[in-house]
Every structure is written in C-alpha cells, then in structure tokens.
Design a protein around this motif. Structure first.
Motif, short mmCIF file in Angstrom:
data_model
loop_
_atom_site.label_atom_id
_atom_site.label_comp_id
_atom_site.label_asym_id
_atom_site.label_seq_id
_atom_site.Cartn_x
_atom_site.Cartn_y
_atom_site.Cartn_z
N ILE A 1 0.97 -1.28 0.02
CA ILE A 1 0.33 0.36 0.05
C ILE A 1 0.96 1.42 0.36
O ILE A 1 2.33 1.35 0.58
N TYR A 2 0.17 2.30 -0.55
CA TYR A 2 0.91 3.78 -0.98
C TYR A 2 0.33 4.31 -0.53
O TYR A 2 -1.24 4.53 -0.51
N HIS A 3 0.39 5.95 -0.30
CA HIS A 3 -0.13 7.01 -0.37
C HIS A 3 0.29 7.89 -1.89
O HIS A 3 1.26 8.32 -0.84
N ILE A 4 -0.21 8.36 -2.16
CA ILE A 4 -0.06 9.75 -3.86
C ILE A 4 -1.09 10.44 -3.90
O ILE A 4 -2.26 10.28 -3.92
N LYS A 5 -1.15 11.18 -3.89
CA LYS A 5 -1.81 13.00 -4.76
C LYS A 5 -2.29 12.20 -6.20
O LYS A 5 -1.74 11.48 -6.94
N GLY A 6 -3.47 12.88 -5.96
CA GLY A 6 -4.09 11.97 -7.55
C GLY A 6 -3.46 12.16 -8.45
O GLY A 6 -3.96 11.25 -9.38
N ARG A 7 -2.63 13.41 -8.98
CA ARG A 7 -1.94 13.53 -10.25
C ARG A 7 -1.02 12.84 -10.67
O ARG A 7 -1.58 12.67 -11.69
N TYR A 8 -0.47 11.79 -9.82
CA TYR A 8 0.59 10.74 -9.90
C TYR A 8 -0.50 9.76 -10.14
O TYR A 8 0.04 8.84 -10.94
N ILE A 9 -1.26 9.60 -9.70
CA ILE A 9 -2.54 8.32 -9.77
C ILE A 9 -2.64 8.32 -10.84
O ILE A 9 -2.65 7.54 -11.94
N ALA A 10 -2.57 9.07 -12.27
CA ALA A 10 -3.13 9.79 -13.21
C ALA A 10 -1.93 9.94 -14.45
O ALA A 10 -2.17 9.00 -15.31
N LYS B 1 -11.85 4.89 -12.08
CA LYS B 1 -12.33 4.32 -13.53
C LYS B 1 -11.34 6.03 -14.07
O LYS B 1 -11.30 6.78 -13.90
N PHE B 2 -11.62 5.89 -15.04
CA PHE B 2 -10.73 6.57 -16.19
C PHE B 2 -11.14 6.52 -17.64
O PHE B 2 -11.78 5.39 -18.02
N LYS B 3 -11.05 7.65 -18.63
CA LYS B 3 -11.14 7.63 -19.99
C LYS B 3 -9.55 8.23 -20.69
O LYS B 3 -8.73 8.96 -19.96
N TYR B 4 -8.84 7.02 -21.67
CA TYR B 4 -6.98 7.23 -21.92
C TYR B 4 -7.93 8.15 -23.21
O TYR B 4 -8.10 7.67 -24.12
N ASP B 5 -7.98 9.12 -23.76
CA ASP B 5 -7.29 9.59 -25.55
C ASP B 5 -6.44 9.89 -25.60
O ASP B 5 -4.97 10.72 -25.57
N LYS C 1 -1.33 14.31 -20.75
CA LYS C 1 -2.99 14.93 -20.89
C LYS C 1 -4.09 13.57 -21.19
O LYS C 1 -4.75 14.56 -21.51
N ARG C 2 -3.18 12.31 -21.18
CA ARG C 2 -4.53 11.91 -22.09
C ARG C 2 -5.62 11.43 -21.02
O ARG C 2 -5.74 10.69 -21.24
N ILE C 3 -4.86 11.05 -19.33
CA ILE C 3 -6.11 10.71 -19.02
C ILE C 3 -6.91 12.38 -18.03
O ILE C 3 -6.85 12.91 -18.37
N THR C 4 -8.24 10.86 -18.74
CA THR C 4 -9.52 12.50 -18.90
C THR C 4 -10.52 11.27 -17.93
O THR C 4 -10.64 10.84 -17.65
N GLU C 5 -11.42 12.59 -17.21
CA GLU C 5 -12.43 12.11 -16.44
C GLU C 5 -12.28 10.65 -15.46
O GLU C 5 -12.56 9.90 -15.06
N LEU C 6 -10.59 11.06 -14.41
CA LEU C 6 -10.17 10.08 -13.53
C LEU C 6 -11.90 10.27 -12.18
O LEU C 6 -12.01 11.22 -11.88
N LYS C 7 -12.04 9.31 -11.70
CA LYS C 7 -13.17 9.23 -10.95
C LYS C 7 -12.37 8.22 -9.78
O LYS C 7 -11.76 7.35 -10.20
N ILE C 8 -13.06 8.34 -8.32
CA ILE C 8 -13.28 7.69 -7.53
C ILE C 8 -14.05 6.63 -6.64
O ILE C 8 -14.96 8.05 -6.51
N TYR C 9 -14.15 5.72 -6.27
CA TYR C 9 -15.39 5.36 -5.82
C TYR C 9 -15.04 5.57 -4.21
O TYR C 9 -14.28 4.92 -3.46
N ALA C 10 -16.53 5.69 -2.79
CA ALA C 10 -16.38 5.72 -2.10
C ALA C 10 -17.63 5.44 -1.10
O ALA C 10 -18.84 6.16 -2.12
N LYS C 11 -17.73 4.38 -0.23
CA LYS C 11 -19.44 4.22 -0.89
C LYS C 11 -20.22 5.19 0.43
O LYS C 11 -21.27 5.69 0.30
#
Length: 573
Positions: A446-455, A485-489, A496-506
C-alpha cells in the motif's frame, strides 16, 4: 601467469528457466504415420527424467575420458505450486539432488528482492554466478547479507570484472563466469543498494582479465536472452561457449513433431557457440566441445533432447492410450528420433519429490474453493469485446485484503501481465489460482499518493502498453483498477491523456479525483517500484508498505470470502 596451454575436451549438459516445473507435463505432438496425421499426448520432461539422462551422459563422458559439467542458466524460481508453497526451499532441494555444478542467477530469482536469494544460497551445494551484480555498497545491517558469501560469484568493482571459476579439464584451466540482465531493476525487485552493472562491459573486461591470467578457454553462463547472446558474441571475442537462458529458446528443429523451430542448436558467431534448452524442464541440452591449445573451439557437436515417457495418450490428462496399431507405429517413430529420449524417472529424485513435496501440492490441487458458472476472459489490452474480466477482480482482491489487514485503502491497480490465464466454467481450486492464474509470488503493498500521480501512473502504463509516444516493454503493463475509473485519449499530448478520472467511496459514490488530495492505493510490489510505465507511483509519500501477502494469497482469500460476483458460486458440498 599460466603458460604452455594444452587442448581440452569436455561434455556439458545444460538447462534453463525451469521455473519449479519438477513434475512432468502433458505435451501434444503431431506425428505422420503412413500419411495419417495423429496428435497424441505424451508425458514430457520433469526433474526425475533429467536426472536419469544426465547420469547417462556423465557415464558416457567419463568412459570416453571427457570432463563433464552440468549447468543451469538461471530462472529456477516462480512458475508452479512448488514455488508458491515452498518458495526457494523446494528448488534448492531438487537442484541439489539433480547435481548441477553451477547456476547463473535469473531475474525471477529476484522477484521478491534479495532476501529469498540469501536463503537459497544457505541451502544450495553449488555456486551461483552473478558476475555483474555489484554488492560493494550493500547495507551492512541487513539480515539477508550477500556480500562475501563464498558461493555467490559477483562483480569485482575494483577490477570491473566478474568473479570466475576455474575448472581443470585434462589438467588445462577453463574459466567459467556468469552475467545476467543489467536492467534487473526494470523487471525484478533487486534491492536498490545492490544494482546490476552493464553486462556487455563486464563480459569484455572479464574476458580480458581471464586472458591476462593465462587462461584462453572460456565458458559464459548468460541470463541475457538469445538475441542478446548473439549480439554479445559479435562484440566480444575469446568466448568458446555461451550457455543461455531467459528467452525460453528451444534450439533445434522439432517441427516434425509439431513443435517449434526456434534456431539451430549451437549457433556459431565470432568463435562462440550459443546454446539454450527451452524452458520448464521439458528438454535437456548437451554438447561436446573440444578446445585447441590456443583456446579456439576445434570441434562442437550437440543437441537438445525432449525427455518423454513411453505412452502415447489420447487426452491431455494422460489417462487413455491411443489405438494399439497407431501407438506401436508412433512409438517406433519416437524411438528412432535422435531428438527424443524415452527414459525412466530417476528413483532417488522421484522419491524426494513424492515424500517431501507432492502430498501438500496434491492437497491444494483438490481443494475446491468456488464454482465458476461461465468462462471469465482475460486479455491484456481491451478489444472490441471489452477488457479483462479477471484483472479488475484481482485488483479488488488487493483492496479487500489490505483493508482486512487494517489499512484504509481507497483504490487498487493491477497490471494485465500479472494475470496469466483466463478462467473457465467449472470448479476452481487454490491450485488453479496459485499455480496458473497468479503463479508469480509477488507481494502486495500500500502507498499514499496524490491524485495527479495516480493519473500519471495510469497514463504511463497505457503509453507503455501501446507504444504511444514511448518505446514500451509490452502489453502486460496495461492497468486494471478497482474503485478507479478513467478515460484515456490517445490523441492528447503526453501527460494529458487521462481524462475523467474518478474514485469511488461508499459514502460519496463516484467523484472526480482531486489532483492535490492524497489517496491510499494498493498494487503489487512490482508496479510500486515504477516498472513498465508506472513511474508515477514513485511519487508516493514515503516508501510505502510491502505486506506478506502475495497476489494469489489475496485472490484466494477474496474468493473464499464469498465474493459477490455473478460467475462465482460456493463449492458443491
């Protein structure tokens, strides 16, 4: 300085990339019997048959007053339940019993870092050759210390050469050393303080040093791959024989059996003969090499042999033999084929396997943990039918196991290449998961990471898998996710190819990822090291945590928990 060099004659047997395939496997052949094509299955390979054949070859060599060597060109770890269950212990026992004289280190020996190699070295009775592995800056406080181990022949930084062995053949010295892939950190998990240095430069320097010492007969054990061995031979003179591994190349023409024709056995380049023996203990290579006094190879002859049982069967489970007439004709063909050896299993080695390891493996193979109501498809890259149905579930199992272990994980990512097969309708056992679906014993972390680096990690992995703007390493890097979930253009600029990057939580459902917020993710230790385009994960906060749970551990526990998925059902009572 050694002077007055003399000729030397030796016989060398070799295997590589055995990957814990101790037992025989089912192999389908295609035979032409009086114009009729038949496709029987045979029992092929396994360590007990290799042991039998090696003893025969050694007896013949010694009878003809030839020195005998038996070597392994790397990658004995991973591959089957024997590794999943016993890690390197079974390999050390089986290779000791097989009687190999030396082994090159392969990349899969380092999938879990240096510690398993240290444990392996404690048990083996032969040296491991790792001539471009630089241990000079190894952290001295480690529990799994490797530096100065007597049976690990590593890099000599002060000389920029490999340590080499000297064997006396007809009282004439022959130098043997080994090198492995220098980009080890890209494909394995070698500890950061013990890097692999440039293999070609190490070989050049070592050959020069060996010649300077007065030895002119040189054998190299290489875990670089067949094409790299060929390139190496072009640029380095003075090597008589390169015994290779890594690419699973079965040299020799086996097309008359319905099998491969990868390359001729003993490819000759710039004075060196290059040999490799396939993979998975299916074949044994052996050759006779006669060196002249000046170090040139005067004579070379050899081949790869497929080692088989006597029965030709109608099914892959080897339970029923084919028609008696066809069986007799087919058996005669194989008996007269000089690339096939029909041989019995060595009793001592087979007994070791039966008494110490097979019972636990068989128990796991019979432990059904679920039924699958329909086939579940795995592909690396999404196509017109969609993506992998399995890789997202594996990612979900990481999420499940890490949360069960007390970590507050938000999402999980898994690379497509970490899943090795589809799943088919019917019973699912622990063995199916640990031995076939997820055979690589790689820990999850496991790791902790900022959203921009997930993309960044997602885009990097897809760019790598599709060669989009980068020179990739293959489609295995493609990312599958849980709670992301994400889209790749592909047409957008790099970065800049990752678009609509979303994360789910209950609590909130699907929401846009905040590029400045920190999230907790779970992935394999392999991708956490930034392999194959996942370099965005290197921007994690701190070093992350590596658990003791492997990919298979997570998925087995996840399935046993009663995963809510339409295809999985409880096992029948």
């Amino acid at each position: 300085m050694i002077k007055n060099n003399k000729p030397a004659k030796l016989t060398l047997a070799h295997i590589n990339d055995t990957h814990s395939y101790f037992e025989p496997q089912s192999l389908q052949l295609t035979l032409d019997i009086d114009g009729e094509k038949i496709s029987p299955y045979v029992s092929n390979g396994g360590f007990a048959r290799i042991a039998t054949r090696v003893k025969q070859l050694k007896y013949e060599a010694l009878k003809n007053k030839r020195y005998f060597l038996f070597v392994h060109a790397g990658d004995c770890f991973q591959g089957t339940l024997y590794f999943s269950l016993f890690k390197g212990q079974a390999n050390s026992d089986m290779l000791n019993a097989l009687g190999i004289d030396m082994m090159a280190i392969g990349n899969h020996e380092l999938d879990m870092g240096n510690a398993p190699v240290a444990a392996f070295l404690e048990r083996i009775k032969f040296p491991m050759l790792a001539g471009n592995w630089d241990l000079s800056n190894e952290i001295p406080t480690k529990n799994h210390h490797l530096k100065r181990r007597h049976n690990l022949l590593a890099y000599q930084p002060e000389l920029q050469t490999a340590h080499w062995l000297t064997r006396y053949v007809d009282d004439e010295p022959v130098a043997i050393f080994g090198v492995s892939i220098d980009k080890m950190s890209d494909i394995a998990n070698v500890d950061a303080d013990t890097p692999f240095v440039n293999a070609f430069e190490t070989v050049k320097n070592t050959v020069r040093a060996i010649n300077k010492s007065g030895i002119n007969k040189i054998i190299l054990l290489s875990h670089l791959g067949f094409e790299s061995d060929c390139e190496l031979a072009k640029v380095v003179s003075g090597i008589g024989l390169i015994v290779g591994g890594h690419t699973h190349t079965l040299q020799g023409d086996f097309s008359h059996l319905g099998l491969s024709n990868d390359a001729e056995y003993g490819v000759y380049i710039n004075g060196a003969y290059i040999v490799q023996a396939g993979c998975h203990a299916q074949a044994l290579g052996h050759c006779e090499i006669d060196f002249a006094a000046d170090g040139r190879v005067l004579s070379f002859k050899g081949k790869n042999e497929l080692l088989m049982g006597r029965r030709l069967c109608a099914d892959k489970f080897l339970t029923s033999t084919i028609d008696q007439h066809l069986h007799q004709k087919g058996s005669e063909i194989l008996q007269h084929d000089n690339k096939v050896i029909v041989c019995k299993k060595d009793i001592q080695l087979q007994s070791l396997l039966l008494d110490k390891y097979i019972p636990e493996v068989r128990q796991l193979q019979s432990t059904v943990i679920s039924r699958i109501d329909r086939d579940l498809r795995h592909v690396r890259l999404p196509d017109q039918e969609g993506g992998s149905e399995i890789a997202p579930l594996v990612a979900q199992s990481f999420f499940y196991m890490m949360n069960k272990s007390g970590y507050q994980v938000d999402f999980a990512i898994h690379n497509a290449g970490g899943v090795r097969s589809s799943l088919y309708q019917g019973n699912l056992s622990e063995a199916d998961i640990a031995g076939k679906l997820l055979p690589f014993v790689v820990p999850i972390g496991i790791y902790h990471i900022k959203g921009r680096y997930i993309a960044q990690a997602l885009e990097g992995a897809i760019n790598n898998a599709t060669n989009n703007g980068v020179i990739g390493t293959g489609s295995g890097s493609y990312p599958y996710t849980h709670n992301l979930k994400f889209k790749y253009d592909s047409e957008l600029p790099l970065g800049k190819r990752i678009t609509e990057l979303k994360i789910y939580a209950k609590q909130t459902g699907w929401r846009e990822v905040d590029y400045e917020a920190t999230y907790c993710g779970s992935s394999s230790a392999y991708t956490m090291k930034g392999k194959e385009g996942y370099d965005g994960l290197l921007q994690m906060e701190g070093e992350g945590v590596i658990s003791e749970h492997s990919m298979a551990d997570c998925f087995i526990d996840f399935i046993k928990s009663g995963v809510d998925h339409i295809a999985f059902k409880p096992p029948e009572s």
